[in-house]
Scaffold this motif. Structure first.
Motif, PDB file in Angstrom:
ATOM      1  N   PHE A   1       4.644   4.499 -16.446  1.00 44.19           N
ATOM      2  CA  PHE A   1       4.939   2.872 -16.151  1.00 44.19           C
ATOM      3  C   PHE A   1       5.800   2.693 -17.153  1.00 44.19           C
ATOM      4  O   PHE A   1       6.755   1.720 -16.995  1.00 44.19           O
ATOM      5  N   ALA A   2       5.756   3.182 -18.328  1.00 49.02           N
ATOM      6  CA  ALA A   2       6.723   2.418 -19.437  1.00 49.02           C
ATOM      7  C   ALA A   2       8.092   2.820 -19.037  1.00 49.02           C
ATOM      8  O   ALA A   2       9.094   2.326 -19.329  1.00 49.02           O
ATOM      9  N   GLY A   3       8.171   4.086 -18.245  1.00 49.27           N
ATOM     10  CA  GLY A   3       9.737   4.311 -17.790  1.00 49.27           C
ATOM     11  C   GLY A   3      10.222   3.361 -16.992  1.00 49.27           C
ATOM     12  O   GLY A   3      11.665   3.262 -17.032  1.00 49.27           O
ATOM     13  N   PHE A   4       9.570   2.794 -16.100  1.00 48.46           N
ATOM     14  CA  PHE A   4      10.262   1.802 -15.274  1.00 48.46           C
ATOM     15  C   PHE A   4      10.567   0.627 -15.954  1.00 48.46           C
ATOM     16  O   PHE A   4      11.624   0.237 -15.637  1.00 48.46           O
ATOM     17  N   ALA A   5      10.066   0.354 -16.969  1.00 52.68           N
ATOM     18  CA  ALA A   5      10.372  -0.923 -18.029  1.00 52.68           C
ATOM     19  C   ALA A   5      11.675  -0.507 -18.831  1.00 52.68           C
ATOM     20  O   ALA A   5      12.660  -1.137 -18.954  1.00 52.68           O
ATOM     21  N   LEU A   6      11.834   0.718 -19.527  1.00 50.30           N
ATOM     22  CA  LEU A   6      12.739   1.203 -20.216  1.00 50.30           C
ATOM     23  C   LEU A   6      14.080   1.335 -19.414  1.00 50.30           C
ATOM     24  O   LEU A   6      15.063   1.302 -19.925  1.00 50.30           O
ATOM     25  N   ARG A   7      13.795   1.964 -17.973  1.00 46.89           N
ATOM     26  CA  ARG A   7      14.993   1.974 -17.289  1.00 46.89           C
ATOM     27  C   ARG A   7      15.669   0.910 -17.096  1.00 46.89           C
ATOM     28  O   ARG A   7      17.035   0.857 -16.862  1.00 46.89           O
TER      29      ARG A   7
ATOM     30  N   VAL B   1       2.706   9.520  -6.002  1.00 50.36           N
ATOM     31  CA  VAL B   1       3.350  10.911  -5.677  1.00 50.36           C
ATOM     32  C   VAL B   1       4.309  11.014  -6.932  1.00 50.36           C
ATOM     33  O   VAL B   1       4.262  12.160  -7.515  1.00 50.36           O
ATOM     34  N   GLN B   2       4.843   9.838  -7.182  1.00 45.27           N
ATOM     35  CA  GLN B   2       5.925   9.841  -8.643  1.00 45.27           C
ATOM     36  C   GLN B   2       5.181  10.325  -9.663  1.00 45.27           C
ATOM     37  O   GLN B   2       5.633  11.066 -10.553  1.00 45.27           O
ATOM     38  N   PHE B   3       3.898   9.789  -9.789  1.00 46.10           N
ATOM     39  CA  PHE B   3       3.105  10.043 -11.073  1.00 46.10           C
ATOM     40  C   PHE B   3       2.578  11.618 -11.057  1.00 46.10           C
ATOM     41  O   PHE B   3       2.764  12.350 -12.041  1.00 46.10           O
TER      42      PHE B   3
ATOM     43  N   LEU C   1       0.833  -1.275   0.150  1.00 44.86           N
ATOM     44  CA  LEU C   1       0.161  -0.189   0.046  1.00 44.86           C
ATOM     45  C   LEU C   1       0.697   1.106  -0.010  1.00 44.86           C
ATOM     46  O   LEU C   1       0.612   2.322  -0.660  1.00 44.86           O
ATOM     47  N   LEU C   2       2.080   1.103   0.761  1.00 43.33           N
ATOM     48  CA  LEU C   2       3.027   2.439   0.913  1.00 43.33           C
ATOM     49  C   LEU C   2       3.465   2.699  -0.745  1.00 43.33           C
ATOM     50  O   LEU C   2       3.863   3.638  -1.094  1.00 43.33           O
ATOM     51  N   SER C   3       3.835   1.303  -1.391  1.00 41.53           N
ATOM     52  CA  SER C   3       4.359   1.507  -2.509  1.00 41.53           C
ATOM     53  C   SER C   3       3.326   2.304  -3.575  1.00 41.53           C
ATOM     54  O   SER C   3       3.712   2.824  -4.551  1.00 41.53           O
ATOM     55  N   LEU C   4       2.138   1.854  -3.548  1.00 42.28           N
ATOM     56  CA  LEU C   4       0.950   2.679  -4.136  1.00 42.28           C
ATOM     57  C   LEU C   4       1.149   4.070  -3.836  1.00 42.28           C
ATOM     58  O   LEU C   4       0.827   4.901  -4.847  1.00 42.28           O
ATOM     59  N   CYS C   5       1.160   4.496  -2.794  1.00 49.19           N
ATOM     60  CA  CYS C   5       0.947   5.623  -2.546  1.00 49.19           C
ATOM     61  C   CYS C   5       2.379   6.528  -3.225  1.00 49.19           C
ATOM     62  O   CYS C   5       2.364   7.537  -3.644  1.00 49.19           O
ATOM     63  N   GLY C   6       3.635   5.698  -2.866  1.00 55.92           N
ATOM     64  CA  GLY C   6       4.782   6.238  -3.637  1.00 55.92           C
ATOM     65  C   GLY C   6       4.571   6.469  -4.823  1.00 55.92           C
ATOM     66  O   GLY C   6       5.006   7.545  -5.876  1.00 55.92           O
ATOM     67  N   LEU C   7       3.872   5.562  -5.654  1.00 56.50           N
ATOM     68  CA  LEU C   7       3.758   5.683  -7.207  1.00 56.50           C
ATOM     69  C   LEU C   7       3.057   6.714  -7.587  1.00 56.50           C
ATOM     70  O   LEU C   7       2.969   7.469  -8.393  1.00 56.50           O
TER      71      LEU C   7
END
Length: 315
Positions: free
Chosen positions: A85-91, A59-61, A51-57
């Motif tokens: 989300f594509a940025g995570f994969a491209l990274r 904020v990043q978005f 759930l914290l990860s979803l909150c972090g995503l």
């Protein structure tokens, strides 16, 4: 062709180094203990961390959307989510110089402002990591306070005065729309702080299941691990992050096995899972990225030409 081979070779080398570091540290701390720790984490704790990860995503978005809106027009919420989300994969998967920057080609319309927004995102990440790491290191190595304080102060000065410098430069020649960088810098800082706090809280919750550590110390360690990507010897800090976790958490009595297991789990939840969603998006919209490399190269050449041959009006 030679340049492409060099880029691919460098990419593979960084993955090899990262995997080697990861394998080395896992074997050093006993892989079986790492697995036992991961499999015996409380389900409630895992749910809280996710759930914290979803909150972090979120904020990043929000930061990505804010930077795009400040620098460019012609974008929809659907395209912003896809590019995010594509940025995570491209990274993690694209070799070569354009890598994550290719995510701007999933956004419609002119790309110049969007590329500047991407550059701003990367700049803020790097600057804030340098500042926060320097300040955190003061608590670990107080005998180096003069050097670390100077590095942190330099980063803060850049943060305070760069907006004024940018306002007085020829940035307008490359912008799609006029940008006031004072609010951009402030909002970026205000959104970066909760990102770091969320990671620290994730570590704190997970480490409570395997040992005892204060929230403040979790924040210090999370700062170092968060900045692992600044050491450019692997992809996305792979291997470097786990070695940093073992060292700094070891200072507070956390076992190497717990440090490796927790750092790997946080990385999977915060990066790998969003990257899988990004991979699906890249597959569905792969045609839009076909000309990314050539377009970025052409844009770079135009910028260089304008710098070498300014317009008659002096702009």
């Amino acid at each position: 062709m030679t340049n492409r081979l060099k880029q691919t070779a460098l990419f593979l080398l960084k993955y090899a180094i990262g995997l080697s570091l990861l394998i080395w540290i896992v074997r050093k701390v006993n892989p079986q203990k790492v697995a036992d720790i991961l499999f015996h984490l409380p389900p409630l704790t895992l749910l809280q961390v996710e759930l914290l990860s979803l909150c972090g995503l979120a904020v990043q978005f929000y930061l990505w959307r804010y930077l795009i809106r400040r620098h460019s027009d012609h974008h929809t919420l659907r395209d912003l989510v896809a590019s995010f989300f594509a940025g995570f994969a491209l990274r993690l998967m694209i070799p070569g110089g354009h890598a994550e920057i290719s995510k701007v080609f999933l956004l419609p319309g002119r790309k110049r402002g969007k590329i500047i927004a991407f550059g701003a995102e990367k700049f803020f990440q790097t600057l804030f990591k340098i500042i926060f790491i320097s300040l955190a290191l003061l608590f670990i190595f107080p005998q180096k306070r003069l050097l670390l304080g100077a590095v942190g102060a330099a980063g803060i000065l850049v943060y305070l005065f760069l907006p004024k410098i940018l306002h007085g430069t020829k940035m307008k020649d490359f912008q799609e729309k006029e940008v006031s960088y004072y609010p951009v810098f402030l909002v970026s800082l205000m959104l970066t702080i909760p990102m770091l706090l969320i990671i620290a809280l994730q570590y704190y919750l997970l480490l409570q299941s395997v040992g005892t550590i204060s929230l403040f110390r979790s924040l210090l360690v999370a700062t170092f691990i968060w900045g692992a990507g600044l050491i450019p010897i692997s992809i996305s800090g792979l291997g470097v992050r786990e070695n940093l976790a073992v060292y700094f958490l070891g200072l507070y009595g956390i076992s190497g096995s717990a440090a490796v297991g927790v750092s790997l789990l946080v990385f999977v939840i915060n990066v790998i899972l969003p990257a899988l969603a990004g991979l699906v998006i890249l597959f569905l919209r792969r045609k839009e990225l076909g000309g990314a490399g050539s377009e970025i190269k052409a844009m770079t050449q135009r910028v260089w030409h304008r710098k070498k041959n300014p317009r008659p009006d002096g702009k």
